[in-house]
Design an enzyme around this catalytic site. Structure first.
Site, PDB file in Angstrom:
ATOM      1  N   HIS A  13       0.710  -0.998   0.491  1.00 31.37           N
ATOM      2  CA  HIS A  13      -0.575  -0.282  -0.357  1.00 31.37           C
ATOM      3  C   HIS A  13       0.674   1.021   0.063  1.00 31.37           C
ATOM      4  CE1 HIS A  13      -3.399  -2.622   1.438  1.00 31.37           C
ATOM      5  NE2 HIS A  13      -3.819  -1.994   0.899  1.00 31.37           N
ATOM      6  N   ASP A  15      -8.946  -1.106  -7.881  1.00 29.83           N
ATOM      7  CA  ASP A  15      -8.052  -1.354  -6.661  1.00 29.83           C
ATOM      8  C   ASP A  15      -7.313  -2.947  -7.072  1.00 29.83           C
ATOM      9  OD1 ASP A  15      -7.200  -0.850  -4.098  1.00 29.83           O
ATOM     10  OD2 ASP A  15      -9.162  -1.355  -3.243  1.00 29.83           O
TER      11      ASP A  15
HETATM   12 ZN   LIG Z   1      -5.428   0.323  -2.815  1.00 28.15          ZN
END
Ligand SMILES: [Zn+2]
EC number: 3.1.4.53
Length: 396
Positions: A128, A273
């Protein structure tokens, strides 16, 4: 504001006057809290790249000409831009759509905003980090180019979609919500154990928008950005997927309606995502190793502090391949199957094709790693394709 005090005991005023807005944001940031920030150390902000795109390196500029390609190698792009893939890519896309001119965005404010966004990702997170944000932004661009969306979205939708992609994991701490809840983190309390990270990403993005004044001349609503970012909460996937499926079954998605367009943007961002399994193997494999590395890193911390180790976080009972195969089966395949129903294009078929091959490849690698004595049958998934795959992975 309870969270200000709980983050840094004894510090600061709890008033929300404009003068403290910047300070509150800084205190909300894990990165600046944990690694004393430039601001706190009194070091002047440095802009890491020259402002205009003439200064992109030749190779990076070349790559941007193919920014809509599903094979876009964001890792290479990040190296070519000296670690500035998120700034460079987002700036390029906003310009390519003519959004800077259309919305009369101040170039200096925009650049400063993008620099702060990239800075607020933690590049010591294996997964991330700002490269993931750049990857999601590039995938989002690919989806925005799909005919179903390109023919119906407004310029505001596109602006919102790209900014949501760029900021959707802002200030991610590299651990999951469960970890924040079981360690009584102040963010879990603040957001009542619900979409804790996503709420924080959204509020962090709003903080940067206000700090830079990027939209100060526009009647933009923070909630539009928020509802896109909140849609990336994977624990709520079934809600979104059921609604999407229902619309597709009934054929009643009406993209002239602003709320339906917004819903489609939410679905597009969700797909962007978690599109790693749909990328070509060489890219997909790297992402798989990175995300598992982050899970295992959390598991190591949990073990060290005698906390219960999270279900995907135990390096002794999981492998990259096992986690990937389960993720594809239960999360990615159902989502991308519906997306392909909605947007039945070459890209959707390519993504499903890659996912099938990647799943078979992980299956093959799993089999190779299974001790002979435990091997039930030496056939099954991905046996042949595994021979074509690079051998081994870091975690397994
Ligand atoms: Zn993400």
């Amino acid at each position: 504001m309870l969270y200000v005090c709980s983050a840094r005991p004894g510090c600061g005023s709890s008033s929300a006057s404009p003068g403290t807005e910047r300070r509150v944001h800084r205190l909300l940031s894990f990165q600046r809290y944990l690694h004393s920030s430039r601001l706190l150390r009194g070091i002047t902000q440095q802009i890491p790249l020259p402002i205009l795109d003439e200064d992109y390196s030749g190779q990076a500029r070349c790559m941007l000409e193919k920014v809509g390609s599903w094979n876009f190698d964001v890792f290479l792009f990040d190296r070519l831009t000296n670690g500035n893939s998120l700034i460079t890519l987002t700036f390029h896309l906003l310009n390519q759509y003519g959004l800077v001119e259309l919305f009369q965005l101040d170039m200096v404010k925009l650049w400063r905003f993008l620099v702060l966004v990239q800075e607020d990702y933690h590049n010591d997170n294996p997964y991330h980090n700002s490269v993931h944000a750049a990857d999601v932004t590039q995938a989002m661009f690919c989806f925005l180019q799909e005919p179903m969306l390109a023919n119906s979205l407004t310029s505001y939708d596109i602006l919102l979609g790209l900014l949501a992609a760029a900021t959707h994991d802002l200030d991610h701490p590299g651990v999951n919500q469960l970890f924040l809840i079981k360690t009584d983190h102040y963010l879990a309390t603040l957001y009542r154990n619900t979409s804790v990270l996503e709420n924080h990403h959204w509020k962090s993005a709003v903080g940067l928008l206000r700090e830079t004044g990027l939209f100060s001349h526009l009647p933009a609503d923070d909630r539009d950005l928020g509802s896109l970012i909140l849609a990336t909460d994977i624990s709520r996937q079934n809600d979104y997927l059921s609604r999407f499926r229902m619309h597709l079954d009934q054929g009643n998605l009406c993209l002239s309606s602003a709320s339906h367009r917004h819903f489609v943007l939410q679905m597009a961002l969700k797909c962007a995502d978690i599109c790693n399994p749909c990328r070509p193997w060489e890219l997909s494999k790297q992402w798989s190793e990175k995300v598992t590395g982050e899970f295992f890193q959390q598991g190591d911390i949990e073990r060290k502090h005698k906390l219960e180790v999270g279900p995907l976080c135990d390096r002794e009972t999981n492998t990259v391949g096992k986690i990937q195969i389960d993720f594809m089966t239960y999360v990615a395949e159902p989502l991308f199957a519906e997306w392909a129903r909605f947007s039945d294009t070459c890209l959707s078929q390519t993504m499903l094709g890659h996912m099938g091959l990647n799943k078979a490849s992980w299956g093959g690698l799993q089999q190779e790693q299974t001790p002979v004595s435990e091997e039930a049958e030496p056939s099954a998934a991905g046996g042949s394709s595994s021979k074509e795959m690079p051998q081994g992975s870091r975690e397994s």
